[in-house]
Design a protein around this motif. Structure first.
Motif, mmCIF file in Angstrom:
data_model
loop_
_atom_site.group_PDB
_atom_site.id
_atom_site.type_symbol
_atom_site.label_atom_id
_atom_site.label_comp_id
_atom_site.label_asym_id
_atom_site.label_seq_id
_atom_site.Cartn_x
_atom_site.Cartn_y
_atom_site.Cartn_z
ATOM 1 N N VAL A 1 0.501 10.696 -2.177
ATOM 2 C CA VAL A 1 -0.381 9.549 -2.389
ATOM 3 C C VAL A 1 -1.764 9.991 -2.854
ATOM 4 O O VAL A 1 -2.346 9.377 -3.750
ATOM 5 C CB VAL A 1 -0.473 8.675 -1.114
ATOM 6 N N GLN B 1 -4.522 3.125 -5.393
ATOM 7 C CA GLN B 1 -5.967 3.182 -5.127
ATOM 8 C C GLN B 1 -6.527 4.588 -4.997
ATOM 9 O O GLN B 1 -7.666 4.761 -4.612
ATOM 10 C CB GLN B 1 -6.282 2.393 -3.854
ATOM 11 N N ASP C 1 5.135 12.789 0.154
ATOM 12 C CA ASP C 1 4.000 11.865 0.102
ATOM 13 C C ASP C 1 2.923 12.531 -0.760
ATOM 14 O O ASP C 1 2.271 13.476 -0.330
ATOM 15 C CB ASP C 1 3.496 11.607 1.526
ATOM 16 N N THR D 1 -4.639 14.163 3.368
ATOM 17 C CA THR D 1 -5.972 13.577 3.155
ATOM 18 C C THR D 1 -6.863 13.639 4.397
ATOM 19 O O THR D 1 -8.087 13.671 4.287
ATOM 20 C CB THR D 1 -5.812 12.099 2.730
ATOM 21 N N PHE E 1 -1.706 11.921 8.259
ATOM 22 C CA PHE E 1 -0.738 11.260 7.382
ATOM 23 C C PHE E 1 0.660 11.863 7.518
ATOM 24 O O PHE E 1 1.657 11.155 7.436
ATOM 25 C CB PHE E 1 -1.212 11.302 5.924
ATOM 26 N N SER F 1 0.865 -1.183 0.000
ATOM 27 C CA SER F 1 0.000 0.000 0.000
ATOM 28 C C SER F 1 0.903 1.235 0.000
ATOM 29 O O SER F 1 2.136 1.127 0.031
ATOM 30 C CB SER F 1 -0.944 -0.021 1.200
ATOM 31 N N CYS G 1 -1.037 16.435 -0.397
ATOM 32 C CA CYS G 1 -2.438 16.561 0.034
ATOM 33 C C CYS G 1 -2.570 15.811 1.355
ATOM 34 O O CYS G 1 -2.426 14.595 1.384
ATOM 35 C CB CYS G 1 -3.379 15.975 -1.011
#
Ligand code: PLP
Length: 362
Positions: A167, A190, A165, A138, A88, A61, A136
């Motif tokens: 992601v 994802q 990061d 999240t 995060f 992941s 970002c």
């Protein structure tokens, strides 16, 4: 069964033709077909990262690639600056600490962008081997001022590596890796790429390789030196998730075909629709329009409604699957993911379901 609308900031809805790729028969991961598949995926990702740097696909992941960014560039005892304004970015710092880095934590308010003036003071006061930043964040739906921070690094500490990061932003927000000299950038399958979860991508620049030579943090599965060696054979050091590679080849190909610029513009338009729609419903958004991410939006739950009730009601009665806030926001905020395949119509549909659910609960 009630049709589900997945409005999470990952995993996102995967298109049927991408899903279908996962039913392909297995191939030899040390054979020519995989070499071609690997090359296609890396080519697509390089286009989306806007980089000529080395780029690897890890079977993990997103967090695995975040960990790889750290252990391949740092040694225990190295001084790093972690820009923290959410869950995060805290995780990023925690991973560096777990491997023995000396982490200076800039702690900014959750729901706001990291403050460049405060970061400038920190960068003027101490030398860092690396700066850890989440593009970002999240958890709060904030897009951090990455370009400005990278420019500040160039000006004040040109030796410091930028470990990013991305992601939940890559593909949906401007982030030219080479132009902004971002040494290491990671993302996951994802999120914007709209493939199933399970693969992570990491770009690793020349300065990152210089740091790799000195980096003493322990590593085996995440050792990019191994990935580098095997990539010359069109292989990965360990057995890759072949079905996911097939899916990612198709999913990343779709964005390349749409065009990165157009994907970014689409995500911006949809963010506007979602944000103004939520405001029209009388909801308070967690961050300002200027600080807003283009992939996720966070709003405070109306005082009169319990968040657990809201999330359950929307899922069970309307098939709308929202994410709750994270960490300290888990009881007060919900988040709508609007990334990946999402269209203007999807955004309006999602807002309609939310409005219905809210009116039934008030
Ligand atoms: C989703 C996400 C991750 C990675 O999470 P995984 O569950 O490990 O894929 C990391 N950082 C950010 C900013 C994210 O949005």
């Amino acid at each position: 069964m009630l049709k589900q609308y997945l409005a999470l900031p990952g995993p996102t809805t995967v298109s049927p033709d991408v899903l279908q790729q996962m039913s392909m028969e297995m191939i030899n991961h040390r054979g020519p077909e995989f070499a071609q598949l690997y090359e296609n995926v890396v080519d697509n990702c390089r286009t989306l990262f806007q980089t000529k740097n080395d780029l690897y696909i890890l079977t993990s992941s997103g967090t695995g690639a975040v960990e790889a960014a750290i252990v391949n560039t740092l040694s225990p005892g190295d001084s790093v600056l972690a820009v923290i304004n959410g869950a995060f970015s805290q995780r990023f710092a925690d991973i560096a600490k777990a491997y023995g880095a000396r982490v200076t934590e800039y702690q900014g308010p959750w729901g706001e962008q990291a403050d460049l003036n405060e970061l400038e003071i920190i960068l003027k006061g101490k030398i860092f081997k690396a700066i850890l930043i989440v593009h970002c964040e999240t958890s709060t739906a904030v897009l951090n001022p990455l370009q400005e921070l990278a420019a500040m690094r160039d000006r004040l500490q040109p030796e410091a590596l930028m470990l990013v990061d991305a992601v939940s932003s890559l593909g949906a927000a401007e982030m030219p890796v080479d132009k902004w000299r971002l040494d290491v950038v990671v993302t996951g399958s994802q999120k914007v790429l709209a493939a199933p979860p399970g693969l992570a991508m990491i770009s690793f620049g020349e300065r990152a390789w210089q740091a790799y030579e000195q980096a003493k943090m322990p590593k085996v599965y995440w050792d990019l030196g191994r990935y580098q060696q095997y990539s010359q054979l069109g292989q990965t050091p360990f057995t890759p998730a072949l079905s996911l590679f097939k899916a990612l080849e198709a999913a990343s190909g779709k964005i390349v075909q749409e065009g990165l610029e157009r994907s970014i513009a689409r995500h911006r338009r949809i963010t506007k629709i979602i944000r103004s729609g939520l405001k029209e419903q009388g909801l308070r958004l967690l961050c300002s329009d200027e600080a807003a991410a283009t992939t996720v939006t966070a709003a405070l739950t109306p005082e009169s409604i319990d968040i657990n009730v809201l999330i359950k009601h929307l899922r069970e009665k309307h098939g709308l699957v929202l994410a709750r806030g994270r960490g300290r926001l888990s009881e007060s905020a919900f988040r709508i993911g609007h990334l990946g395949l999402v269209s203007e119509d999807d955004a309006s549909y999602c807002l309609r379901l939310l409005a219905k659910g809210l009116s039934e609960l008030t």
